[in-house]
Design a protein around this motif. Sequence first.
Motif, PDB file in Angstrom:
ATOM      1  N   ALA A 364      31.125  24.666  42.982  1.00  0.00           N
ATOM      2  CA  ALA A 364      31.855  25.116  41.782  1.00  0.00           C
ATOM      3  C   ALA A 364      30.920  25.855  40.825  1.00  0.00           C
ATOM      4  N   ARG A 365      29.688  25.427  40.791  1.00  0.00           N
ATOM      5  CA  ARG A 365      28.672  26.068  39.950  1.00  0.00           C
ATOM      6  C   ARG A 365      28.408  27.508  40.429  1.00  0.00           C
ATOM      7  N   ASP A 366      28.239  27.652  41.742  1.00  0.00           N
ATOM      8  CA  ASP A 366      28.036  28.990  42.313  1.00  0.00           C
ATOM      9  C   ASP A 366      29.214  29.903  41.969  1.00  0.00           C
ATOM     10  N   VAL A 367      30.426  29.368  42.139  1.00  0.00           N
ATOM     11  CA  VAL A 367      31.646  30.145  41.876  1.00  0.00           C
ATOM     12  C   VAL A 367      31.708  30.558  40.401  1.00  0.00           C
ATOM     13  N   ALA A 368      31.356  29.639  39.503  1.00  0.00           N
ATOM     14  CA  ALA A 368      31.418  29.931  38.065  1.00  0.00           C
ATOM     15  C   ALA A 368      30.558  31.144  37.719  1.00  0.00           C
ATOM     16  N   PHE A 369      29.338  31.190  38.242  1.00  0.00           N
ATOM     17  CA  PHE A 369      28.464  32.321  37.916  1.00  0.00           C
ATOM     18  C   PHE A 369      28.974  33.626  38.528  1.00  0.00           C
ATOM     19  N   GLN A 370      29.576  33.543  39.713  1.00  0.00           N
ATOM     20  CA  GLN A 370      30.171  34.744  40.313  1.00  0.00           C
ATOM     21  C   GLN A 370      31.316  35.263  39.449  1.00  0.00           C
ATOM     22  N   LYS A 371      32.137  34.334  38.962  1.00  0.00           N
ATOM     23  CA  LYS A 371      33.270  34.711  38.106  1.00  0.00           C
ATOM     24  C   LYS A 371      32.780  35.364  36.808  1.00  0.00           C
ATOM     25  N   ILE A 372      31.728  34.803  36.233  1.00  0.00           N
ATOM     26  CA  ILE A 372      31.188  35.353  34.985  1.00  0.00           C
ATOM     27  C   ILE A 372      30.658  36.765  35.215  1.00  0.00           C
ATOM     28  N   ALA A 373      29.911  36.949  36.320  1.00  0.00           N
ATOM     29  CA  ALA A 373      29.387  38.291  36.638  1.00  0.00           C
ATOM     30  C   ALA A 373      30.526  39.291  36.787  1.00  0.00           C
ATOM     31  N   ASN A 374      31.598  38.890  37.453  1.00  0.00           N
ATOM     32  CA  ASN A 374      32.743  39.788  37.640  1.00  0.00           C
ATOM     33  C   ASN A 374      33.464  40.056  36.313  1.00  0.00           C
ATOM     34  N   ARG A 375      33.484  39.045  35.436  1.00  0.00           N
ATOM     35  CA  ARG A 375      34.081  39.249  34.103  1.00  0.00           C
ATOM     36  C   ARG A 375      33.311  40.325  33.335  1.00  0.00           C
ATOM     37  N   VAL A 376      31.994  40.255  33.395  1.00  0.00           N
ATOM     38  CA  VAL A 376      31.168  41.230  32.674  1.00  0.00           C
ATOM     39  C   VAL A 376      31.403  42.634  33.234  1.00  0.00           C
ATOM     40  N   THR A 377      31.368  42.774  34.553  1.00  0.00           N
ATOM     41  CA  THR A 377      31.577  44.094  35.181  1.00  0.00           C
ATOM     42  C   THR A 377      32.976  44.625  34.892  1.00  0.00           C
ATOM     43  N   GLY A 378      33.988  43.760  35.032  1.00  0.00           N
ATOM     44  CA  GLY A 378      35.369  44.170  34.798  1.00  0.00           C
ATOM     45  C   GLY A 378      35.629  44.563  33.352  1.00  0.00           C
ATOM     46  N   THR A 379      34.927  43.891  32.436  1.00  0.00           N
ATOM     47  CA  THR A 379      35.080  44.221  31.010  1.00  0.00           C
ATOM     48  C   THR A 379      34.518  45.611  30.717  1.00  0.00           C
ATOM     49  N   LYS A 380      33.378  45.928  31.312  1.00  0.00           N
ATOM     50  CA  LYS A 380      32.804  47.271  31.150  1.00  0.00           C
ATOM     51  C   LYS A 380      33.770  48.318  31.699  1.00  0.00           C
ATOM     52  N   MET A 381      34.393  48.044  32.861  1.00  0.00           N
ATOM     53  CA  MET A 381      35.356  48.970  33.451  1.00  0.00           C
ATOM     54  C   MET A 381      36.531  49.207  32.514  1.00  0.00           C
ATOM     55  N   ALA A 382      37.028  48.114  31.908  1.00  0.00           N
ATOM     56  CA  ALA A 382      38.179  48.230  30.999  1.00  0.00           C
ATOM     57  C   ALA A 382      37.801  49.021  29.752  1.00  0.00           C
ATOM     58  N   ALA A 383      36.579  48.801  29.238  1.00  0.00           N
ATOM     59  CA  ALA A 383      36.138  49.533  28.052  1.00  0.00           C
ATOM     60  C   ALA A 383      36.101  51.030  28.335  1.00  0.00           C
ATOM     61  N   GLU A 384      35.625  51.377  29.534  1.00  0.00           N
ATOM     62  CA  GLU A 384      35.579  52.794  29.914  1.00  0.00           C
ATOM     63  C   GLU A 384      36.978  53.371  30.026  1.00  0.00           C
ATOM     64  N   LYS A 385      37.852  52.617  30.653  1.00  0.00           N
ATOM     65  CA  LYS A 385      39.229  53.081  30.850  1.00  0.00           C
ATOM     66  C   LYS A 385      39.959  53.233  29.522  1.00  0.00           C
ATOM     67  N   LEU A 386      39.701  52.327  28.594  1.00  0.00           N
ATOM     68  CA  LEU A 386      40.404  52.343  27.297  1.00  0.00           C
ATOM     69  C   LEU A 386      39.670  53.176  26.249  1.00  0.00           C
ATOM     70  N   GLY A 387      38.476  53.652  26.597  1.00  0.00           N
ATOM     71  CA  GLY A 387      37.710  54.459  25.646  1.00  0.00           C
ATOM     72  C   GLY A 387      37.172  53.674  24.468  1.00  0.00           C
ATOM     73  N   VAL A 388      36.738  52.438  24.730  1.00  0.00           N
ATOM     74  CA  VAL A 388      36.187  51.575  23.670  1.00  0.00           C
ATOM     75  C   VAL A 388      34.664  51.569  23.792  1.00  0.00           C
ATOM     76  N   HIS A 389      33.986  51.878  22.702  1.00  0.00           N
ATOM     77  CA  HIS A 389      32.506  51.932  22.742  1.00  0.00           C
ATOM     78  C   HIS A 389      31.925  50.983  21.711  1.00  0.00           C
TER      79      HIS A 389
END
Length: 389
Positions: A364-389
Motif C-alpha cells: 500500500a505504501r508503494d502504491v501511495a507514492f505512485q499515486k502521488i507521483a501521478n497526481r503531480v504529473t496529471g496536475t501539471k497536464m491540467a494546468a497546461e490544458k487550462l492555461g493556468v500558470h
Amino acid sequence: MAYDPRAATGIPTEPVGSIPRPLNLQKAFAKFDAGNLSKAELEKEQDAAVADTIKRFEATGSPIISDGEQRVSSFATYPIADTLAGAGLAKNLAPGGQYFAIFADGHNRQLPKVTGGPFRYNFFAGELVKKAKAMTDKPLHQAVIAPSMMYLLYQLDGDIPGYPRKQFEDDIVNECEKDIRSCFAAGAARVVMDFTEGRLAPRNDPRNPWTTRNLLPFFIELDNRVFDRFSAEERKNIGVHVCPGGDVDSVHSADVPYEELLKQLFKLDAGYFQLQMASERDRESAYKLVGKYLREDAKGVPQMAYIGVIVTQSPRPESAQEVCDQLVAAANHIDKQRLGSTDDCGFSPFSIDMKPNHGNPDYARDVAFQKIANRVTGTKMAAEKLGVH
C-alpha cells in the motif's frame, strides 16, 4: 522565501498527510504496547520510517511533502496519546469514551474521555515539523486535528463537575491555536485542520449518538473560533480537510449527501479546502456545489478548493491522464484560478492499518507514492490544458 503553491505545477497540488506505515513500524507499535519494546527502540523505527517517507516523497516530484504521520498514533489522537492502545494518555483523560466513527465494514474507532479539567495537549505537531525539517529542504505540509474532534472527548450530556463544558471548549480552542502556531514556528509552509467529523455529523446514526445531535453548525462555529485568531495573511496557508473517512480501506460517511456538509463547510474562514472528490459517486454535482458555496472573500481571503483526484482506499493507481481529466471537469464549475488538487484522504490515518484491499501495508505504501507521483504529473497536464500558470 515564502512558499508559492503555483510555482512548480501551475495548479497547486498538495498531499493530505498520512502514508501507510511500514509493517515493521506497525509491529513495533504493537510490541511497544505489549511491553516488549522500549520507547527508544520504537523511536528508532519511527525515525527510519520518516526518513524513507521523505526520500520517497521527494522522488514523486511533489512541490510540498509531509512526514507521512509515521510517528503518531493517529490524525485524531496524536496530541493526547502515544499509541492507539492509549500509552502516554494525556492528563484528565481515561479510556472508554464515545465512538468517533463506525465504519462501513463494521469496525469502529473509539476515543478516550475527559474526566476533569483542565484539558491540555501532551504533544504539539510542531515537534513533527521540526524533526522532518532536519531531513529535507522541501516545503512541509502538516495536518492538525480540529477542536471539533476534540469536542467529542467530553461527555455528550451535562457538565463534568468542576469542569464546565464552556471551559473545556475554551481549552480545546486554545490548544488548537497553539498547535497550528507550533507548526509554523517550526517551519511548516502549510497547516491543514482535519475535519473528517464534518461529513459524519449529519449522519443521524443511533449506534453513534453524537451524530444525532445536529452538531455540524456548532462545529463550524467552534472551529471558526480558531481561525478568528489568525490574520488573513496567515489564513492563506491554513486549510481544512474533509473526507468520508479512510481506515482499513473503509469509510464512515460516504453515503451522507455531500451537500449536507458543503452548504456549511465554506463558512469556515480557512484559506483553502482539501476535498474528497475522486471516490464521490456523482463528482459533477459535487463540483457544482463547491462552485456554488466557495467564498470569494472569507474575511479577506479568497478561498481555494483542492479537489481530491486520488482514491486512497483503492490499490489501482490513477493515471496522470485521469487526474488531468478530473481537474478539467472540475474547472467547468470552479474558477480555475481557485482550483487545486489533492488526495481524497490520508492514505492511512491510523498507525495500525493492514490495508486489506492492498494485501499488506508495504505494498500500500508503494502504491501511495505512485499515486502521488501521478497526481503531480496529471496536475501539471491540467494546468497546461487550462492555461493556468
